[in-house]
Structures are given as structure tokens and as C-alpha cells.
Design a protein around this motif. Structure first.
Motif, PDB file in Angstrom:
ATOM      1  N   ASP A 271       6.839  -2.166  -5.788  1.00 24.52           N
ATOM      2  CA  ASP A 271       6.365  -2.741  -7.059  1.00 24.52           C
ATOM      3  C   ASP A 271       5.306  -1.861  -7.726  1.00 24.52           C
ATOM      4  O   ASP A 271       5.062  -1.999  -8.926  1.00 24.52           O
ATOM      5  CB  ASP A 271       5.814  -4.153  -6.814  1.00 24.52           C
ATOM      6  CG  ASP A 271       6.072  -5.071  -7.980  1.00 24.52           C
ATOM      7  OD1 ASP A 271       7.094  -4.885  -8.677  1.00 24.52           O
ATOM      8  OD2 ASP A 271       5.260  -5.970  -8.217  1.00 24.52           O
ATOM      9  N   GLY A 272       4.663  -0.999  -6.942  1.00 24.01           N
ATOM     10  CA  GLY A 272       3.744  -0.008  -7.513  1.00 24.01           C
ATOM     11  C   GLY A 272       2.716  -0.610  -8.443  1.00 24.01           C
ATOM     12  O   GLY A 272       2.221  -1.718  -8.222  1.00 24.01           O
TER      13      GLY A 272
ATOM     14  N   SER B 152      12.709  -2.634  -8.557  1.00 21.48           N
ATOM     15  CA  SER B 152      12.805  -1.959  -9.856  1.00 21.48           C
ATOM     16  C   SER B 152      12.441  -0.496  -9.696  1.00 21.48           C
ATOM     17  O   SER B 152      11.339  -0.176  -9.231  1.00 21.48           O
ATOM     18  CB  SER B 152      11.839  -2.623 -10.855  1.00 21.48           C
ATOM     19  OG  SER B 152      11.523  -1.722 -11.907  1.00 21.48           O
TER      20      SER B 152
ATOM     21  N   HIS C  88       2.804  -1.837   2.640  1.00 18.68           N
ATOM     22  CA  HIS C  88       3.889  -1.772   3.623  1.00 18.68           C
ATOM     23  C   HIS C  88       4.915  -0.747   3.159  1.00 18.68           C
ATOM     24  O   HIS C  88       5.262  -0.710   1.984  1.00 18.68           O
ATOM     25  CB  HIS C  88       4.553  -3.146   3.758  1.00 18.68           C
ATOM     26  CG  HIS C  88       5.655  -3.163   4.761  1.00 18.68           C
ATOM     27  ND1 HIS C  88       5.418  -3.338   6.110  1.00 18.68           N
ATOM     28  CD2 HIS C  88       6.991  -2.986   4.622  1.00 18.68           C
ATOM     29  CE1 HIS C  88       6.570  -3.278   6.756  1.00 18.68           C
ATOM     30  NE2 HIS C  88       7.541  -3.070   5.872  1.00 18.68           N
TER      31      HIS C  88
ATOM     32  N   ARG D 248       5.886  -1.035 -14.949  1.00 21.81           N
ATOM     33  CA  ARG D 248       6.476  -1.791 -16.057  1.00 21.81           C
ATOM     34  C   ARG D 248       5.861  -3.197 -16.124  1.00 21.81           C
ATOM     35  O   ARG D 248       5.115  -3.585 -15.237  1.00 21.81           O
ATOM     36  CB  ARG D 248       8.002  -1.851 -15.877  1.00 21.81           C
ATOM     37  CG  ARG D 248       8.604  -0.481 -16.058  1.00 21.81           C
ATOM     38  CD  ARG D 248      10.010  -0.285 -15.547  1.00 21.81           C
ATOM     39  NE  ARG D 248      10.347   1.138 -15.660  1.00 21.81           N
ATOM     40  CZ  ARG D 248       9.959   2.072 -14.780  1.00 21.81           C
ATOM     41  NH1 ARG D 248       9.285   1.733 -13.703  1.00 21.81           N
ATOM     42  NH2 ARG D 248      10.255   3.335 -14.976  1.00 21.81           N
TER      43      ARG D 248
ATOM     44  N   MET E 220       8.725   0.430   3.469  1.00 26.75           N
ATOM     45  CA  MET E 220      10.085   0.141   3.916  1.00 26.75           C
ATOM     46  C   MET E 220      10.669   1.418   4.504  1.00 26.75           C
ATOM     47  O   MET E 220      10.266   2.511   4.114  1.00 26.75           O
ATOM     48  CB  MET E 220      10.939  -0.356   2.732  1.00 26.75           C
ATOM     49  CG  MET E 220      10.391  -1.611   2.065  1.00 26.75           C
ATOM     50  SD  MET E 220      10.183  -3.011   3.158  1.00 26.75           S
ATOM     51  CE  MET E 220      11.849  -3.594   3.312  1.00 26.75           C
TER      52      MET E 220
HETATM   53  C1  LIG Z   1       8.871   4.411  -9.959  1.00 22.66           C
HETATM   54  S1  LIG Z   1       7.820   3.347  -9.048  1.00 22.66           S
HETATM   55  C2  LIG Z   1       8.375   1.767  -9.649  1.00 22.66           C
HETATM   56  C3  LIG Z   1       7.259   0.782  -9.809  1.00 22.66           C
HETATM   57  C4  LIG Z   1       7.668  -0.601 -10.334  1.00 22.66           C
HETATM   58  N1  LIG Z   1       8.658  -1.218  -9.492  1.00 22.66           N
HETATM   59  C5  LIG Z   1       8.182  -0.524 -11.746  1.00 22.66           C
HETATM   60  O1  LIG Z   1       9.404  -0.491 -11.949  1.00 22.66           O
HETATM   61  O2  LIG Z   1       7.386  -0.492 -12.673  1.00 22.66           O
HETATM   62  C6  LIG Z   1       8.496   3.408  -7.391  1.00 22.66           C
HETATM   63  C7  LIG Z   1       7.593   2.775  -6.350  1.00 22.66           C
HETATM   64  O3  LIG Z   1       8.269   2.815  -5.078  1.00 22.66           O
HETATM   65  C8  LIG Z   1       7.274   2.930  -4.087  1.00 22.66           C
HETATM   66  N2  LIG Z   1       7.840   3.360  -2.796  1.00 22.66           N
HETATM   67  C9  LIG Z   1       8.190   4.615  -2.426  1.00 22.66           C
HETATM   68  N3  LIG Z   1       8.610   4.627  -1.138  1.00 22.66           N
HETATM   69  C10 LIG Z   1       8.515   3.347  -0.690  1.00 22.66           C
HETATM   70  C11 LIG Z   1       8.812   2.721   0.557  1.00 22.66           C
HETATM   71  N4  LIG Z   1       9.281   3.418   1.592  1.00 22.66           N
HETATM   72  N5  LIG Z   1       8.623   1.376   0.677  1.00 22.66           N
HETATM   73  C12 LIG Z   1       8.166   0.642  -0.390  1.00 22.66           C
HETATM   74  N6  LIG Z   1       7.864   1.203  -1.598  1.00 22.66           N
HETATM   75  C13 LIG Z   1       8.033   2.529  -1.745  1.00 22.66           C
HETATM   76  C14 LIG Z   1       6.310   3.956  -4.685  1.00 22.66           C
HETATM   77  O4  LIG Z   1       5.048   3.923  -4.049  1.00 22.66           O
HETATM   78  C15 LIG Z   1       6.272   3.517  -6.150  1.00 22.66           C
HETATM   79  O5  LIG Z   1       5.176   2.664  -6.419  1.00 22.66           O
END
Ligand SMILES: C[S@@+](CC[C@H](N)C(=O)[O-])C[C@H]1O[C@@H](n2cnc3c(N)ncnc32)[C@H](O)[C@@H]1O
Length: 226
Positions: A38-39, A147, A128, A13, A130
Motif C-alpha cells: 500500500d506504500g 494496487s 511486513h 494514490r 510478502m
Molecule cells: C508503486 S508502489 C504502490 C503504492 C500504492 N499501492 C499505490 O498504488 O498508490 C508499490 C509498493 O509495493 C511495496 N512492496 C515492494 N515489495 C513488497 C513486498 N515484498 N511486500 C509488500 N509490499 C512490497 C513497495 O514498498 C511500494 O510501497
């Protein structure tokens, strides 16, 4: 289990959407912000252009720009097709059509891709996963954002959420999570449990926001140190 790119669906986003999802006022933009999960969002890239301070955390940042671009191209049609098959689950007032959705999301992800290598060198994109402890000191950030990661992926479970939030609240003065719905568009069953576990140490509020794309997804969870 190693984090595999082939099982992730990158989707990002933009800053306007982050402003609306998290009620970010002009003064909030000047805060030290960390955005977890944040992807491929363009939030960090756009904020950096405005000379603001954002660190993004995500395990997808271990991959190269070319790998991330390829994965985005592989999965975008699938996500658009899934959305098309579930049009009634979304609110089409601000984003009016599926074509507009695709354009907005691709613009955000391309902006991220253009900024990624530069941002990685500047430690703005941190690889990283989580809930492992981050390298940041206590209260390094004024604001932590999540998000479309915490609560949405409710299948990660209560222990994962408690551990991730405990780490985020160690490094942040306040944390905001949007949305508070799970993937079935119901209020995440974790909200009540998290409140029960964390309310003795934190002020926890459910705040209405001016953003609703997933139907009924117009609230964020805000946790502030007492
Ligand atoms: C649906 S995307 C949302 C991206 C962005 N926050 C947005 O709203 O446009 C979810 C993100 O969570 C990340 N994610 C998944 N498991 C995670 C973890 N254990 N620690 C940190 N991020 C993680 C994924 O790699 C992905 O990029």
C-alpha cells in the motif's frame, strides 16, 4: 536481502483512484480490507476518516515519517521527469496535465505522512514483506487489494506471485489486483500462469474498471474462493 529505502520509489494514490481501480462500491467500503504493497497511498488515511476498516501492509512502514518524507521528496522529481518523457504511454483525460499529476500524488502522500504514526500505533500500517506469512488468521478480511504491486512488478516472478497470492487468499475471502499490466504496459505474462495454477480452487475473473491512466491499464484480476 534487507529491504532498503534507498532503492524504493515511494508513490501513492488516493481513495477516489482506489475506488475506480478496484470497482469499489459503497457496500465494498464497509468490508474488512487489507491492502498489500500500500506504500504511501492515502487510501488507509481517507478510509479511516470515513470510519472504515483498512489494514495496509508494506515493508516501507519500518521507516519513520521523516525518513519516508525525505525519500518521497528525493524521488518525486525523478518520477515526474520519467512520466514527462513517456507522456504517450498515459491517458490524460481524468488527470489532464503532468502538473496536476504531481499535485494529486503529493497531496495523497502528504495525507499518508500525516496519518502514518497514528495509524502505525493503531496497527493500521503493518511493516511486513510478502510473501512471508502474516500474523493474520484465516479469512480475517473480506477483501485484499494490491494496487501497482503484484503483476506490475512481474520481474518478481511466478513463485513470488503464487506464494504472495496464496497468503493473501488465506487471510482474505477475495483478492483484487490492479493493473494487470507489467512495467512495459503489456498484459503481465504472469496472468495466464496464475490462472492455470489457481483456477481449480478459485473463481478468477478479469474485470473491466473505470480507471485508465497507464494506456490499456483498465482491468483488474479478481480471485474469489469457490
Ligand atoms: C508503486 S508502489 C504502490 C503504492 C500504492 N499501492 C499505490 O498504488 O498508490 C508499490 C509498493 O509495493 C511495496 N512492496 C515492494 N515489495 C513488497 C513486498 N515484498 N511486500 C509488500 N509490499 C512490497 C513497495 O514498498 C511500494 O510501497
Amino acid at each position: 536481502m534487507p529491504f532498503e529505502l534507498s532503492t524504493t520509489v515511494p508513490w501513492g494514490r488516493n481513495l477516489n483512484e482506489y475506488r475506480a481501480m478496484f470497482n469499489l462500491r459503497d457496500e465494498d467500503l464497509n468490508k474488512r480490507i487489507v491492502s498489500v504493497g500500500d506504500g504511501p497511498a492515502s487510501f488507509n488515511a481517507e478510509m479511516t476518516q470515513l470510519r472504515k476498516n483498512v489494514v495496509s501492509i508494506d515493508p516501507i512502514y519500518k521507516f519513520s515519517t521523516a525518513e519516508l518524507r525525505q525519500r518521497i521528496m528525493e524521488t518525486k522529481d525523478v518520477v515526474i521527469e520519467q512520466t514527462k518523457n513517456n507522456l504517450q504511454k498515459f491517458v490524460w483525460t481524468k488527470i489532464k496535465t503532468i502538473e496536476e499529476l504531481a499535485t494529486i500524488r503529493l497531496a495523497a502522500m502528504n495525507h499518508f505522512l500525516e496519518d502514518f504514526e497514528k495509524g502505525k500505533r493503531a496497527f493500521r500500517y503493518v511493516d511486513h514483506e510478502m510473501p512471508a506469512r502474516t500474523a493474520f488468521g484465516n479469512a480475517s478480511f473480506d477483501l485484499g487489494l494490491s494496487s501497482h504491486f503484484l503483476l506490475l512488478y512481474s520481474q518478481l516472478g511466478l513463485d513470488f506471485h503464487l506464494a504472495t497470492l496464496t497468503e493473501m487468499l488465506r487471510i482474505c475471502n477475495q483478492v483484487r489486483i490492479f493493473p494487470i499490466l507489467n512495467l512495459n504496459a503489456e498484459q503481465s505474462e504472469l496472468v495466464a500462469d496464475l490462472i492455470k495454477h489457481l483456477e481449480s480452487d478459485f473463481i478468477i475473473e478479469i474485470v473491466n474498471v473505470d480507471y485508465e491512466f497507464q494506456k490499456n491499464g483498465n482491468q483488474m484480476l479478481q480471485l474469489t474462493h469457490k
